[in-house]
Design a protein around this motif. Structure first.
Motif, PDB file in Angstrom:
ATOM      1  N   ALA A   1      20.021  24.134  12.212  1.00  0.00           N
ATOM      2  CA  ALA A   1      19.765  22.906  11.330  1.00  0.00           C
ATOM      3  C   ALA A   1      21.116  22.767  10.926  1.00  0.00           C
ATOM      4  CB  ALA A   1      19.191  23.139  10.392  1.00  0.00           C
ATOM      5  N   GLY A   2      21.474  21.352  10.384  1.00  0.00           N
ATOM      6  CA  GLY A   2      22.540  20.806  10.122  1.00  0.00           C
ATOM      7  C   GLY A   2      22.357  19.952   8.949  1.00  0.00           C
ATOM      8  N   ASN A   3      23.330  19.910   7.929  1.00  0.00           N
ATOM      9  CA  ASN A   3      23.562  19.068   6.790  1.00  0.00           C
ATOM     10  C   ASN A   3      22.754  19.749   5.420  1.00  0.00           C
ATOM     11  OD1 ASN A   3      24.687  16.709   5.543  1.00  0.00           O
ATOM     12  ND2 ASN A   3      24.753  15.539   7.313  1.00  0.00           N
ATOM     13  N   SER A   4      22.318  18.775   4.532  1.00  0.00           N
ATOM     14  CA  SER A   4      21.733  19.130   3.348  1.00  0.00           C
ATOM     15  C   SER A   4      20.197  19.306   3.468  1.00  0.00           C
ATOM     16  CB  SER A   4      22.214  18.169   2.322  1.00  0.00           C
ATOM     17  OG  SER A   4      21.590  18.286   0.916  1.00  0.00           O
ATOM     18  N   CYS A   5      19.791  20.428   2.964  1.00  0.00           N
ATOM     19  CA  CYS A   5      18.576  21.020   3.298  1.00  0.00           C
ATOM     20  C   CYS A   5      17.616  20.369   2.426  1.00  0.00           C
ATOM     21  CB  CYS A   5      18.303  22.388   3.232  1.00  0.00           C
ATOM     22  SG  CYS A   5      18.540  22.948   1.733  1.00  0.00           S
TER      23      CYS A   5
ATOM     24  N   PRO B   1      13.625  17.419   8.836  1.00  0.00           N
ATOM     25  CA  PRO B   1      12.936  18.437   9.208  1.00  0.00           C
ATOM     26  C   PRO B   1      14.173  19.407  10.121  1.00  0.00           C
ATOM     27  CG  PRO B   1      13.348  16.423  10.969  1.00  0.00           C
ATOM     28  CD  PRO B   1      13.742  16.003   9.429  1.00  0.00           C
ATOM     29  N   GLY B   2      14.051  20.455   9.871  1.00  0.00           N
ATOM     30  CA  GLY B   2      14.860  21.687  10.049  1.00  0.00           C
ATOM     31  C   GLY B   2      14.263  23.085  10.151  1.00  0.00           C
ATOM     32  N   HIS B   3      15.241  24.065  10.325  1.00  0.00           N
ATOM     33  CA  HIS B   3      14.993  25.497  10.073  1.00  0.00           C
ATOM     34  C   HIS B   3      13.682  25.915  10.873  1.00  0.00           C
ATOM     35  CE1 HIS B   3      16.627  29.045   7.859  1.00  0.00           C
ATOM     36  NE2 HIS B   3      15.870  29.843   8.914  1.00  0.00           N
ATOM     37  N   GLY B   4      13.778  25.865  12.070  1.00  0.00           N
ATOM     38  CA  GLY B   4      12.478  26.371  12.586  1.00  0.00           C
ATOM     39  C   GLY B   4      12.453  27.531  13.691  1.00  0.00           C
ATOM     40  N   THR B   5      11.488  27.995  14.345  1.00  0.00           N
ATOM     41  CA  THR B   5      11.692  29.091  15.404  1.00  0.00           C
ATOM     42  C   THR B   5      10.763  28.548  16.332  1.00  0.00           C
ATOM     43  OG1 THR B   5      11.870  30.748  13.684  1.00  0.00           O
ATOM     44  CG2 THR B   5      10.947  31.622  15.646  1.00  0.00           C
TER      45      THR B   5
ATOM     46  N   GLY C   1      20.325  28.464  10.053  1.00  0.00           N
ATOM     47  CA  GLY C   1      18.930  28.564  10.528  1.00  0.00           C
ATOM     48  C   GLY C   1      18.818  28.572  12.024  1.00  0.00           C
ATOM     49  N   SER C   2      19.622  29.640  12.386  1.00  0.00           N
ATOM     50  CA  SER C   2      19.590  29.715  13.769  1.00  0.00           C
ATOM     51  C   SER C   2      18.288  30.375  14.434  1.00  0.00           C
ATOM     52  CB  SER C   2      20.633  30.595  14.395  1.00  0.00           C
ATOM     53  OG  SER C   2      22.051  30.079  13.914  1.00  0.00           O
ATOM     54  N   ALA C   3      17.764  29.699  15.521  1.00  0.00           N
ATOM     55  CA  ALA C   3      16.609  30.414  16.217  1.00  0.00           C
ATOM     56  C   ALA C   3      16.866  30.398  17.731  1.00  0.00           C
ATOM     57  CB  ALA C   3      15.335  29.815  15.782  1.00  0.00           C
ATOM     58  N   LEU C   4      16.743  31.638  18.501  1.00  0.00           N
ATOM     59  CA  LEU C   4      17.223  31.396  19.996  1.00  0.00           C
ATOM     60  C   LEU C   4      16.023  31.733  20.488  1.00  0.00           C
ATOM     61  CD1 LEU C   4      19.771  32.763  17.822  1.00  0.00           C
ATOM     62  CD2 LEU C   4      20.790  32.990  20.520  1.00  0.00           C
ATOM     63  N   VAL C   5      16.042  31.233  21.806  1.00  0.00           N
ATOM     64  CA  VAL C   5      15.171  31.543  22.887  1.00  0.00           C
ATOM     65  C   VAL C   5      15.727  31.397  24.109  1.00  0.00           C
ATOM     66  CG1 VAL C   5      14.400  28.957  23.162  1.00  0.00           C
ATOM     67  CG2 VAL C   5      12.707  30.724  23.828  1.00  0.00           C
ATOM     68  N   ARG C   6      15.342  32.156  25.324  1.00  0.00           N
ATOM     69  CA  ARG C   6      16.018  32.106  26.573  1.00  0.00           C
ATOM     70  C   ARG C   6      15.087  31.522  27.499  1.00  0.00           C
ATOM     71  NH1 ARG C   6      18.658  37.222  29.783  1.00  0.00           N
ATOM     72  NH2 ARG C   6      20.094  35.994  30.864  1.00  0.00           N
ATOM     73  N   HIS C   7      15.645  30.515  28.196  1.00  0.00           N
ATOM     74  CA  HIS C   7      14.783  29.823  29.259  1.00  0.00           C
ATOM     75  C   HIS C   7      15.579  29.365  30.592  1.00  0.00           C
ATOM     76  CE1 HIS C   7      11.877  27.057  30.424  1.00  0.00           C
ATOM     77  NE2 HIS C   7      12.723  25.952  30.679  1.00  0.00           N
ATOM     78  N   ASP C   8      15.032  29.459  31.507  1.00  0.00           N
ATOM     79  CA  ASP C   8      15.604  29.240  33.120  1.00  0.00           C
ATOM     80  C   ASP C   8      17.206  29.670  32.871  1.00  0.00           C
ATOM     81  OD1 ASP C   8      13.404  28.238  34.025  1.00  0.00           O
ATOM     82  OD2 ASP C   8      14.010  26.245  33.597  1.00  0.00           O
TER      83      ASP C   8
END
Length: 513
Positions: A222-226, A265-269, A207-214
């Motif tokens: 996210a990690g472990n069991s969904c 809680p997990g897998h977000g943007t 569930g990777s979600a990337l953002v660039r900041h500074d």
């Protein structure tokens, strides 16, 4: 609910006077996509936010929402509104928007028919569609899921994805590979960014979600069991000066974990509004858990002095849903077609016609029949419908059901002058109760459920006086209904041979906590 604008200007005060109390800071920590909306994604295009989520084995595929304020969302369509792309058969997971040069791309996961999980892409001239599918980009032997498009420090666009090694008891590396200029194919070599090497991550990172900041790239993951009753999902973050690494995981991971109100809680943007930062992610409500499914939450975070994101109490601060009447449903089938919130089992698009305030649903001879369904919002509720009983063709059944999937359901079905309670479990069909009904023009059916587990059915020939179906000798228990990754739906059903049509006059759901 509406958002009050925060005051930006300061007021000057005369000496000796006290300043007015500053306006309260608006809270954005809310359930914004209530119901079963896992793996939510959000992007801002112009002055509008767009969101979507996993649709899994339900059509239409990948809902599209729009909002001006991140709190109020309107369902405006679907990426694939009628049928799946020809190459794909199931597992429609984790859509992610990317917008460039006036064109919107959706990178998504699906399983190739008879094959592995792949990351694919579709594109459109407008975020609301219509979308054209371009097919798979990558499908490794273990499977490839959770694609996310991100430009590197030089402006070259890369696809980030997870190798689904946990499906075959292997590790789950996160990969990056450059996209072509058309954004529809991978070029060059893939680079491994990092894998699941921390204890809390368990068998996977995804569930990777990337953002660039500074000057940093931040990857929320996210990690472990969904999923399901025993889930222990949580959210971590890593950062790097360069997209291809090296990546450093935060020592305080997981940065977002469960509390008494929200589980897994997990897998977000990530998104931003007026200089404030948010993660749109999913979590289970503790009260309804797997029976409703993973709901879309907005959680605000800040950047600390070391440049890492921080959530209050390291957990979602959205309050529990209390006024469940807001999610009641009363559909009188006005207009000329079903509303966008209706769903159906993937690959089983129903022949449904709406006219003159009625839904006409063509029967299907599969185990359960033709299904049109709505997401649930609570684990305790009542649902009802009224059917045209006298006009039902011979050997055509119309009914009301709680559905996990086409192989697992509890249904009250009317036909051939009788009422049946049908129990469908792991594809095995059993009629638990049969009651003969005196001839009548219309027949009302009611389903009641408590805590997602205890079920009761009733009927009425006049819409006022309800007769419970006798279930003294057995227990109607629905704990088996939710699949591992989905919540329960309430459905209208038409079962029988081709040519039969069931007519429904309304559909009502009343929620309770």
């Amino acid at each position: 609910m509406s958002i009050e604008l925060e005051l930006a200007a300061r007021q000057a005060f005369a000496p000796g006077t006290l300043p007015a109390t500053p306006p309260a800071r608006t809270s954005y920590d809310h359930v914004v996509l209530p119901g079963d909306f896992p793996d939510p994604t959000v992007v801002k295009i112009g002055d509008t936010y767009w969101a979507s989520a996993t649709s899994a084995e339900w059509g239409a595929i990948f809902p599209i929402f729009s909002s001006k304020n991140l709190l109020d969302w309107e369902l405006v369509g679907h990426v694939f509104p009628e049928k799946a792309p020809d190459w794909a058969g199931s597992n429609f997971w984790a859509p992610e928007f990317y917008q460039e040069n006036g064109r919107t791309y959706v990178y998504y996961t699906a399983r190739r028919k008879g094959g592995m999980l792949c990351v694919a892409v579709a594109s459109a001239d407008h975020p609301a569609g219509p979308y054209v599918d371009h097919g798979p980009l990558v499908g490794q032997e273990a499977g490839s899921i959770d694609g996310f498009a991100m430009p590197d420090e030089h402006g070259d666009l890369y696809l980030i994805w997870k190798e689904d090694g946990n499906s075959c008891h292997q590790d789950t590396p996160i990969w990056a590979q450059r996209l072509n200029d058309e954004r529809t194919a991978l070029i060059g070599e893939a680079t491994e960014l990092f894998g699941n090497d921390a204890k809390w991550e368990g068998p996977l990172v995804e569930g990777s979600a990337l953002v660039r900041h500074d000057g940093w790239f931040y990857m929320f993951y996210a990690g472990n069991s969904c999923c399901g009753k025993g889930c222990n999902y949580a959210t971590g973050v890593a950062r790097s000066r360069n997209l291809l690494g090296p990546w450093e995981k935060h020592e305080q991971n997981p940065i977002l974990d469960r509390n008494a109100t929200w589980k897994c809680p997990g897998h977000g943007t990530v998104c931003e509004l007026d200089g404030r930062w948010f993660l749109l992610h999913h979590a289970y409500a503790a009260e309804s858990h797997e029976f409703v499914g993973r709901q879309g939450l907005l959680s605000e975070f800040t950047w600390n002095a070391e440049g890492w994101p921080e959530f209050v109490n390291r957990s979602p601060q959205a309050p529990a849903l209390t006024d469940m009447s807001r999610f009641n449903i009363a559909d009188e089938f006005e207009g000329e077609q079903l509303g966008l919130a209706w769903q159906w089992p993937l690959g089983q698009v129903p022949a449904a016609t709406v006219r003159h305030g009625q839904l006409h649903l063509a029967a299907d001879n599969s185990r359960l029949g033709a299904v049109v369904a709505r997401r649930t919002h609570a684990a305790t509720y009542k649902a009802a419908t009224t059917i045209d009983f006298a006009s039902l063709p011979v050997d055509t059944y119309a009914g009301l059901a709680a559905v996990g999937d086409p192989y697992n359901a509890l249904a009250l079905m009317a036909g051939n002058g009788q009422l049946h309670i049908w129990h469908l479990r792991s594809g095995k069909h059993q009629s638990l109760v049969q009651v003969f009904i005196e001839p009548c023009d219309t027949l009302s059916l009611r389903l009641e459920v408590w805590g997602g587990q205890r079920y009761r059915f009733a009927y009425s020939t006049d819409g006022t006086t309800w007769q419970p179906l006798p279930t003294e000798n057995f227990s109607l228990n629905g704990t088996y209904l939710p699949p591992w990754d989905r919540g329960v739906r309430v459905a209208l059903v038409a079962q029988g041979e081709t040519g039969g049509v069931a007519t429904f006059n309304n559909f009502v759901v009343r929620n309770q906590r």
